[in-house]
Structures are given as structure tokens and as C-alpha cells.
Design a protein around this motif. Structure first.
Motif, short mmCIF file in Angstrom:
data_model
loop_
_atom_site.label_atom_id
_atom_site.label_comp_id
_atom_site.label_asym_id
_atom_site.label_seq_id
_atom_site.Cartn_x
_atom_site.Cartn_y
_atom_site.Cartn_z
N GLY A 255 1.07 -1.40 -0.22
CA GLY A 255 0.24 0.18 0.03
C GLY A 255 0.56 1.24 -0.23
N VAL A 256 2.35 1.03 -0.34
CA VAL A 256 3.11 2.10 -0.67
C VAL A 256 2.90 3.50 -2.05
N TYR A 257 2.89 3.90 -1.40
CA TYR A 257 2.18 4.84 -2.63
C TYR A 257 3.31 6.57 -2.54
N ILE A 273 8.34 -3.64 -0.19
CA ILE A 273 6.78 -3.04 -0.32
C ILE A 273 6.16 -2.82 -1.38
N SER A 274 4.77 -3.06 -1.62
CA SER A 274 4.39 -2.84 -2.94
C SER A 274 3.35 -1.54 -3.06
N VAL A 275 3.65 -1.04 -4.47
CA VAL A 275 2.94 0.04 -4.02
C VAL A 275 1.21 -0.64 -4.83
N SER A 276 0.65 -0.05 -4.21
CA SER A 276 -0.76 -0.33 -4.51
C SER A 276 -1.32 0.31 -3.76
N VAL A 306 10.74 -3.79 -4.35
CA VAL A 306 9.58 -3.15 -5.26
C VAL A 306 8.49 -3.92 -5.98
N LEU A 307 7.65 -4.40 -5.62
CA LEU A 307 6.16 -4.53 -5.75
C LEU A 307 5.76 -3.94 -6.62
N LEU A 308 4.23 -4.03 -7.82
CA LEU A 308 3.10 -3.26 -7.51
C LEU A 308 2.03 -4.44 -8.28
#
Length: 390
Positions: A255-257, A273-276, A306-308
Motif C-alpha cells: 500500500g505504499v504510494y 513494499i508493494s505500490v498498491s 519494490v513490487l506493484l
């Protein structure tokens, strides 16, 4: 070729829509409020273009990588989603499919199947945690996941309460009482194959969440657990750091943006972290995750993986995310449509569609490995990126 096979995620979605009762299907496709974020998650990929090569293309390509220290056959992981009543086998079928295709499984704490069964189906399973209840409650869930053999945890922070959907929310009962069965009967009768699949198991769709049960207490319903989550104060960064110290294995923060929060996540000690944006089911009006990815990857990609998560519908989408800095992607709706369309085989089919798309895109770009991808493989239009909190 089997007539049950499908060649695109779009076809999996069409089959899921045909098979599922309307209220069940609408729960899969909905975004919050007007759906701006949900729409942008998809539309943003269309703005990116490729810069292909013509000669000297590689005869073989390698799609394998590693995520959180574990090898995967392709850079696509299963994102944790809640109660998977689209198919009687639910999360166990998804876990088996992921294992068969050599990738990792994310299991929601709001899942319909217990963590023990899912880990048995796929030893490469990450248990997802919501900040729900007291610290002691959370520790109890971590202990259970650890005892079951989960290889890591996912702390989800990209889900805050969204109060409405412009097109309305489907009716989801807390329990399938006789009254609810009568109310649901017309929908079920219009989709006999879905109903028959449950009839064969001699069980009704289960809306309970066994992984949220405390020792010696009844298994709560989905809305019972949801209510506890709503009544729990959201975690602080100090809480994130505390939770990280309670788990000595891989720890993904989902949920990191923002760039500034990505740096705080690094300070908290997370592994990745997952950009979500929770698939467009959180605050509406936030930009697509693929727009926020490059700035986050540039800021912390050398310190954590870093994931998405969000909007992946094709193998070429995966390639675009990797070219902009993602280590891998997580998928949600895509595999749920596959699960609805064909159970375990349907999820395997979805992963095969993505694998084939990644492979053919790599070929056209002239790369032998997913690790060779870079921004130079894309044409990124001016103004595409969103550098939030930079």
C-alpha cells in the motif's frame, strides 16, 4: 486444444461473468465511489508504448526471478484477496495453481480457507495481516501463520473504509440463513453450473473467515471480522516497526504510494513494499499505481524490493511494470476470474496467459531475461508519472 482453455484475461472475465450470480460477480469488479482509480489503474498502461527491436532477437527467454529471497518461475505473484466464494475450493485451488506454475501465494487473513490447508497446498505462501484488534490478537495470528509454515507476512495498509460506490454495492449476507437463501435463489437458479459446483460439495458458500478465529472461539463471519477491523485504530509507523520485530522472516508492506512513506518503510525495516491502491477499492481519485511506481523505485529500489499491484491484465503490462522498476507484480481480479471460470485449472490458465505475454514481449524487445528490462524499452509520455511525496 481444450475448449475450456482461454487465451486472454478478458476471456476469463467474460466466462466468470457468465458463470457467477450477478451479485457475486459485481463484488469482483467494483471499485470505490466513481471508480476513477479503478479506471486509471487500467488506462495508464495504454499510455505506455514499447521500443521494439528487429534483428538479433533471442531464441530463448528466461522469465524466472527471485522475490523476498525465494525463486519464482515468473515475476507474477498471487495477491491476497478475501473470501473466495467464486469457487468451492477457493484459496486452496489458487494455492495449488500457483505451486503448479512455480510462484508464490498470498493468503488473506479474511480468506475462506485456513492457513494450514493453503500452506499444505503451496509451501511458498505469505500470510496477509490486517491491523485488527489488539497487539495480542495480531501476535496470535502471526504465531498461527508461523506454525503453519508461512514463509513471510504481508501487512496491508492500502485499505481504509470507502463508504460508497456510485453504481451501488451488491448485497452480501452476514450468514446464509434460510431467508437469505430464498432471497438469493433467483440469482442462483439463473447460474446452475455455479450452484451445481457447490451442490456437489454438499456445502453452501462459506462466508466465515477461519484465520481470524481466536483459540477456543467460534469462527467469525466476514462482516464480524470486518467490524472489528473498522473499530481498530489504524497503525502508526511505530506500530509497523513493532510488527516487523515480531516476524523474523520476509515482510512485505502493501500500500505504499508516496516517496516519503517508502523511505519510512525502509526505516521500519520491511523487506519489500508493494505500490498498491487495493485495486481501486480505497480512496477514489488516487492515480494508477504504475504512475507512482517509478519515483518509489528510484527512491528505495536499491534498499528494498519494490513490487506493484493494480491493473495487470496482460503479460505486456507485467513487462511495463518491470521496466519501470518493479521486481515483480501481484495480481488479484485476474486470478479470481480464472478461479470462477475453471477452478485450479482456470487460475493456471491465467498464469499461463501472463507467462506467454511476458515471453513474447521480451522476444520483441530483444531481451533474454526479465532482468534485462529497463526504461529504455518504453516510450513514456510527458506527464505520465506522479511523483507523490517526493
Amino acid at each position: 486444444m481444450s475448449i475450456t482453455w482461454f487465451e486472454s484475461i478478458a476471456e476469463a472475465q467474460r466466462r466468470a461473468k457468465k458463470r457467477l450470480p450477478a451479485s457475486v460477480y459485481s463484488a469482483l469488479i467494483a471499485g470505490s465511489e466513481k471508480g476513477l482509480t479503478l479506471q486509471d489503474n487500467l488506462a495508464a498502461y495504454d499510455e505506455l508504448r514499447f521500443a521494439p527491436r528487429t534483428a538479433g532477437l533471442p531464441g530463448e527467454r528466461d522469465l524466472s526471478t527471485s522475490v523476498l529471497g525465494r525463486d519464482v518461475a515468473l515475476p507474477v505473484l498471487i495477491s491476497p484477496t478475501g473470501v473466495q466464494a467464486v469457487h468451492p475450493d477457493g484459496e486452496v485451488a489458487v494455492a495449488r495453481a500457483a505451486a503448479a506454475r512455480g510462484t508464490s501465494m498470498g493468503l488473506s487473513s479474511f480468506a475462506s480457507k485456513p492457513v494450514e490447508e493453503v500452506v499444505a497446498a503451496n509451501p511458498n505462501t505469505y500470510f496477509q495481516v490486517y491491523w485488527t484488534g489488539s497487539r495480542d490478537d495480531i501476535l496470535q495470528r502471526l504465531d498461527r501463520a508461523r506454525s503453519a509454515g508461512a514463509v513471510g507476512i504481508i501487512l496491508t495498509l492500502d485499505w481504509s473504509f470507502s463508504h460508497s460506490r456510485d453504481w451501488g454495492s451488491p448485497h452480501i449476507p452476514d450468514k446464509l440463513t434460510l431467508r437469505e437463501l430464498i432471497r438469493f435463489a433467483p440469482e442462483g437458479m439463473m447460474h446452475p453450473r455455479w450452484l451445481l459446483a457447490y451442490a456437489r460439495t454438499k456445502k453452501l458458500p462459506d462466508l466465515s473467515v477461519p484465520n481470524m478465529a481466536e483459540p477456543g472461539t467460534p469462527v467469525p463471519s466476514f462482516f464480524g471480522a470486518y467490524g472489528q477491523w473498522m473499530q481498530t485504530a489504524p497503525p502508526s509507523w511505530e506500530d509497523v516497526s513493532w510488527l516487523r520485530k515480531q516476524w523474523d522472516g520476509p515482510f512485505l508492506l502493501k500500500g505504499v504510494y508516496r516517496v516519503d512513506e517508502a523511505r519510512r518503510a525502509v526505516d521500519a525495516g520491511v523487506s519489500a513494499i508493494s505500490v498498491s491502491n487495493h485495486g481501486g477499492n480505497n480512496l477514489d481519485g488516487t492515480p494508477a499505481t504504475i504512475r507512482a511506481l517509478p519515483a518509489v523505485a528510484e527512491a528505495v529500489g536499491n534498499e528494498v524490493e519494490v513490487l506493484l499491484d493494480g491493473g495487470i491484465r496482460r503479460g505486456s503490462d507485467v513487462v511495463k511494470a518491470l521496466a519501470l522498476g518493479a521486481r515483480a507484480v501481484l495480481i488479484g481480479r485476474a486470478y479470481l476470474w480464472g478461479l470462477a471460470a475453471g477452478g485450479q485449472a482456470g487460475v493456471e490458465n491465467v498464469l499461463d496467459v501472463l507467462r506467454n505475454g511476458i515471453d513474447s514481449t521480451l522476444l520483441a524487445l530483444g531481451h533474454r531475461s526479465v532482468h534485462d528490462l529497463s526504461r529504455d524499452d518504453l516510450i513514456v509520455p510527458e506527464g505520465f508519472e506522479r511523483r507523490i511525496g517526493a
